[in-house]
Design a protein around this motif. Sequence first.
Motif, PDB file in Angstrom:
ATOM      1  N   GLN A 190     -23.485  41.260 -48.523  1.00 18.52           N
ATOM      2  CA  GLN A 190     -23.390  40.577 -49.430  1.00 18.52           C
ATOM      3  C   GLN A 190     -22.221  40.915 -49.919  1.00 18.52           C
ATOM      4  OE1 GLN A 190     -26.680  42.208 -51.469  1.00 18.52           O
ATOM      5  NE2 GLN A 190     -28.170  40.456 -51.700  1.00 18.52           N
ATOM      6  N   THR A 198     -19.975  39.280 -48.024  1.00 22.61           N
ATOM      7  CA  THR A 198     -19.747  37.630 -48.660  1.00 22.61           C
ATOM      8  C   THR A 198     -18.534  37.316 -49.330  1.00 22.61           C
ATOM      9  OG1 THR A 198     -21.828  37.601 -47.704  1.00 22.61           O
ATOM     10  CG2 THR A 198     -21.228  36.059 -49.046  1.00 22.61           C
ATOM     11  N   TRP A 226     -30.106  38.458 -46.740  1.00 22.25           N
ATOM     12  CA  TRP A 226     -28.886  38.792 -46.665  1.00 22.25           C
ATOM     13  C   TRP A 226     -28.131  39.488 -45.057  1.00 22.25           C
ATOM     14  CZ3 TRP A 226     -24.946  36.442 -48.849  1.00 22.25           C
ATOM     15  CH2 TRP A 226     -25.638  35.711 -50.693  1.00 22.25           C
ATOM     16  N   GLY A 228     -24.184  32.570 -46.294  1.00 23.90           N
ATOM     17  CA  GLY A 228     -24.319  32.551 -47.655  1.00 23.90           C
ATOM     18  C   GLY A 228     -23.203  32.466 -48.703  1.00 23.90           C
TER      19      GLY A 228
END
Length: 687
Positions: free
Chosen positions: A255, A258, A302, A310
């Motif tokens: 995450q 991302t 994730w 994502g």
Amino acid sequence: MDTIRSSQITKAIQCISESVFVGLCRKLGTSQLVTMRRDVVDIMEKVRNQVTTSDEDRLIVSGSRSEGFRLQGSDMDIMKWSNNQCVVWELYQSQYYNTHRQTLILCDCSDSPPGFTLLYLLSPSMDRYIQRVCVRMNNRYYVSSSKYRQFSLSESSLTTPYNPTPHGPCASRTLGPIEFDNAPCFVSDFWPPSASSWIDRCHLWPQPHVVDDIVKNGCHFVAIGHKLGHHEDHEWRISFSQAEQKLVFVMNHCQFLTYGLLKLILTEIINNGVGDDDKLLCSYHMKTAIFWVIQQNTIPHWCPQNLLGGFWVCFKLILKWVYEGVCPNFFIPENNMFLSKICGIKQHQLIIRLSELYEKGLAFLLHSPSIRSYIINVLHNPRNSICTDDHTLISEAEFDRNLFGEILPHNISAKLDIQSCSRYLHTIEQMIGSPLLTQYQVLKLQNITARVLQYTAFKLHMETYTPDNKLSYRADKMSCHMLKLAAKFGCITDMLYIAMYYYKTHRYMEALSFVEMTKVKLAQPYVMHDFIIDTEMYTAAVGGQSWSTKMRQAVARYVRLYNSIHYINELIPELQSALQNHWTFLFVPSLVLLYMLEILCYRHVDTMRVQTALDDLQTLVHYDQGQFIPLHLRDIAWQILGICQQVTGNLQAALYSYQQSLRQKPYNKVHTATEMRIQSLPMNSLN
């Protein structure tokens, strides 16, 4: 057939995702690197807040750097507030404060847009600062954000050496490659009622204990109003910087990467070639998008194989927001962060730009210089296996280079007195034994200890030195002890502080002994000079040893000299020049300082060896290609060469060196001293 083709496409995207994950780990940092960066910033903040007295400002550090990014342009936001001013949302909350000692301020959101408020003085303020920035409305006194901002900026201009400029609610300044945004603010210990819906939304993310921690820490108020508000000049924006940082910290690494990819795409593609006035999207919008996507559980897993999935969901959400002209604040959704900014023809142009990228699909990522090669590698070699274990993606030497880059910079004020230094040491002594500290934080505390000891040693000498005085004798012994103790906590070049002290106190042979020890260590081929490293030699020499051992034996850094301390009399004009030009330090390449000390000491004990040392310094300055003298420090390198040539009588060579110093980028702000030295040279000796 379609099923097989769909499976192949899915497999290909997963492979590309894994490759991009690897690329982002190398660009943005592995999970271990990111954790280390956060730990170091966190312990610096804790030390500073524990050292401060009750009358001094408290602070929190936020921004990209505190989140764990080290991209070019990553900023550091420093929010400061007074302990003597407290903000409440309801009158009953005032019972928790001592109104005789603290100024109480009440939020008045009745006539402000969502996410903004007026701040009304509940009790008379003894603070002249507050008194000067208040305005009278409806028979009440309100703290004006615009006046507060202007007054803070003018105060910062007087007290900081970095020429701050206004940037939203902040006073912005740049130190080296890092931009610092100082935001004077107010704090509330209570969570805003307008953000209560956020608590109710947190079913899956973040976890309850994180929510509780965020809520109990309240919020802040920064000095900027809403452009469409009725009281723009006097309103304050509710800031959730502390909460946002906690949310970034509880992201898993996929995450976080991302989020980093969104920031890269914004810089390298969406805003590439766009003028500053037309950059409608900012990093904060990217952060808001990934917060919403994570909380809405749009992506159930994730992981590296799904990183691009994502990212694509986040990108589509941003496109939707731009199309609708609505970007809901994560904590107060009624606060549309696009209002008055992304609208009209600019909104239409941004929709076209983002739609063109959307139509290209994930292929538009090929326009990103940071990750293009990782996508192409998979396309050319689709059968190659990709290891996504980020612990194997960076070598021991490369991790150490990053670690020491975080640990070694000085982080103490240039205006400390002996009492403040004592408070630093006492605070660190109390903290160092805590089982809650990470290994990185312990190392940083040791480094801060070394800096405080060095600063204290020279400060003590300046304040107590008197010839043939018993007090001076005791202070001298203490200073020597502190400098030697600091060298045990620091890197190779910390021994040069001992050499400078001995030179300053006319003990030239002792100074030369430390110069010689430093020279021997610096000559080793495995030494990391200002983070330039021969990976194989470094690993072979110190691989597997403790970081403290590695620092003492294999790490060298430029020497930082505070302009408030006269380390070497021959550099006093340079220190004064830096001070006059609003610069707090001199940054001196370690080998340049070493040769300078050698030359100055040999002038008193062995004049036959002066020329050899001067030749070594001249060769270094003339021919180094950035290995031992970073390009941005060539101004001080030429300056010191000129000083050494002048004190040894070669005035023509000194003039040339001073002229070369003036031609360099004035990083150390010594040009005033350079011009003075040139003017002081006897003209008849230069012909």
